[in-house]
Design a protein around this motif. Structure first.
Motif, PDB file in Angstrom:
ATOM      1  N   ASP A   8       0.033   7.264  -1.971  1.00  0.00           N
ATOM      2  CA  ASP A   8      -0.348   5.882  -1.738  1.00  0.00           C
ATOM      3  C   ASP A   8      -1.043   5.588  -0.152  1.00  0.00           C
ATOM      4  OD1 ASP A   8      -0.564   3.525  -2.764  1.00  0.00           O
ATOM      5  OD2 ASP A   8       1.712   3.314  -3.066  1.00  0.00           O
ATOM      6  N   ILE A   9      -0.283   6.215   0.784  1.00  0.00           N
ATOM      7  CA  ILE A   9      -0.648   6.027   2.211  1.00  0.00           C
ATOM      8  C   ILE A   9      -2.237   6.657   2.147  1.00  0.00           C
ATOM      9  CG2 ILE A   9      -0.304   7.106   4.723  1.00  0.00           C
ATOM     10  CD1 ILE A   9       2.582   7.000   3.713  1.00  0.00           C
ATOM     11  N   THR A  20      -4.522   7.224   0.074  1.00  0.00           N
ATOM     12  CA  THR A  20      -5.741   6.469  -0.765  1.00  0.00           C
ATOM     13  C   THR A  20      -6.008   5.580   0.274  1.00  0.00           C
ATOM     14  OG1 THR A  20      -4.048   5.190  -1.598  1.00  0.00           O
ATOM     15  CG2 THR A  20      -5.249   6.893  -2.969  1.00  0.00           C
ATOM     16  N   THR A  21      -5.387   4.796   1.145  1.00  0.00           N
ATOM     17  CA  THR A  21      -5.809   3.472   2.107  1.00  0.00           C
ATOM     18  C   THR A  21      -6.516   4.305   3.268  1.00  0.00           C
ATOM     19  OG1 THR A  21      -4.034   2.236   1.149  1.00  0.00           O
ATOM     20  CG2 THR A  21      -5.252   1.643   3.449  1.00  0.00           C
ATOM     21  N   ALA A  50       0.734  -1.263   0.098  1.00  0.00           N
ATOM     22  CA  ALA A  50       0.135  -0.007  -0.067  1.00  0.00           C
ATOM     23  C   ALA A  50       0.794   1.440   0.072  1.00  0.00           C
ATOM     24  CB  ALA A  50      -0.983  -0.062   1.119  1.00  0.00           C
TER      25      ALA A  50
HETATM   26 MG    MG Z   1      -1.784   2.752  -1.404  1.00  0.00          MG
END
Ligand code: MG
Ligand code: ADP
Length: 324
Positions: free
Chosen positions: A262-263, A265-266, A147
């Motif tokens: 990226d971080i 989005t989760t 992730a």
């Molecule tokens: Mg991600």
């Protein structure tokens, strides 16, 4: 003179990779792809060997030394995993059990998920800054940088291109986009498609325009399987071990660094629209576009991007600062 964009593509990390430059420079493109491959070799958990897999293989036994960038990435992943959000990089045993997006996927029995959840406490990842070692305290623990890795690598590529004197470029690592500059001074910036869920890569809801920004999308349609009329996707809820289920189909994050994209989005996926917008209202350096199951497209303040809706079946729901 209008310079032509030149596109280079490859398949790495199980994803299509696209590099856009404004010079025809095969050697530079080859260097970029080699750089990505090198990072993949350090970080992957989809093969038996990598620096991260060496850490996983030694779980419950001993600390393993890793190179400085991998140590820093693991340190950051641990810190984010301890925020009490939906991001948890020790979710590896559960990811491996579901095998979502890989052969042999199945729905694990609830009791098994419960047992595996005991192996997913980020506090059990012991970091020694001095020795640059990582120790997973319990046997069976596995860290998974899935992730965060693509975002990290996209920033590594951006930094490399900058060092090479490149001022305009785009790198797309399977949906994780980072950009340098803009294609031309007069225009709106890079055009990045917002994909229509479950409709193939060319079907778009709309187009996002940015300059010198990262655009990262995480969607339930990226990797999933179906069983008895239910859909199981690859973003898991670290509290339950099951796929995160809420009103969302995808979250796109627009910000400077792709690792943050990226971080987030989760994290935002886990927060959902209401809580996510409240968070974004307080954190203007991060922006997002939410796509919901009832076909709404909800944008945050749009200071760092513009968005053009193309698909008639979707409704654009802009958020003003006062409602965010
Ligand atoms: Mg991600
Ligand atoms: P992608 O770009 O492949 O959609 P994401 O950034 O959405 O990747 O991350 C999904 C991947 O992260 C999963 O495939 C899995 O390896 C891992 N993962 C799944 N759930 C979580 C979670 N809650 N926290 C951290 N990592 C996760």
């Amino acid at each position: 003179m209008v310079q032509e964009q030149v596109s280079y593509s490859a398949v790495l990390m199980g994803s299509p990779i696209l590099l856009k430059l404004f010079v025809d420079d095969q050697a530079l493109a080859a260097q970029v792809f080699r750089l990505i491959k090198h990072q993949e070799n350090l970080l992957t958990v989809n093969r038996a060997q990598s620096e991260v897999m060496a850490v996983n293989h030694a779980a419950g036994q001993q600390a393993v030394s890793v190179c400085a960038p991998v140590f820093q990435l693991i340190k950051q992943a641990k810190a984010v995993s301890q925020l009490n959000g939906c991001f948890n990089f020790t979710i590896g045993p559960i990811v491996k059990r579901w095998k979502i997006g890989f052969q042999g996927n199945s729905v694990p029995p609830a009791a098994e998920l419960q047992r595996l959840l005991t192996l997913t406490d980020p506090a059990d990842v012991q970091l020694d800054e001095q020795a640059q070692t990582v120790f997973l305290r319990k046997a069976g623990m596995e860290i998974d940088l899935g992730a965060i890795a693509k975002g990290y690598i996209a920033d590594v590529v951006r930094d490399f291109l900058r060092q090479q004197g490149v001022t305009r470029a785009l790198i797309n690592l399977g949906g994780n986009v980072q950009t340098l500059g803009a294609p031309d001074e007069a225009g709106q910036g890079w055009a990045i498609g917002l994909q229509q869920p479950f409709a193939g890569p060319d079907a778009l809801i709309g187009v996002i325009h940015v300059s010198s920004k990262s655009v990262v999308t995480s969607g339930v349609y990226e990797r999933y399987f179906e069983l008895n009329g239910r859909r199981y996707h690859h973003i898991l809820d670290p509290a339950t071990g099951y796929p995160l289920d809420n009103e969302l189909l995808s979250v796109t994050v627009i910000c400077d660094h792709s690792i943050d994209g990226d971080i987030f989005t989760t994290l935002l996926y886990g927060m959902g629209v209401r809580q996510g917008l409240a968070y974004l209202g307080q954190n203007p350096q991060i922006e997002a576009i939410f796509v919901t199951k009832d076909r709404q497209v909800i944008c945050s303040s749009r200071r760092q991007f513009s968005f053009q809706l193309l698909h008639q079946d979707y409704r654009l729901n802009a958020v003003t600062d006062s409602t965010a």
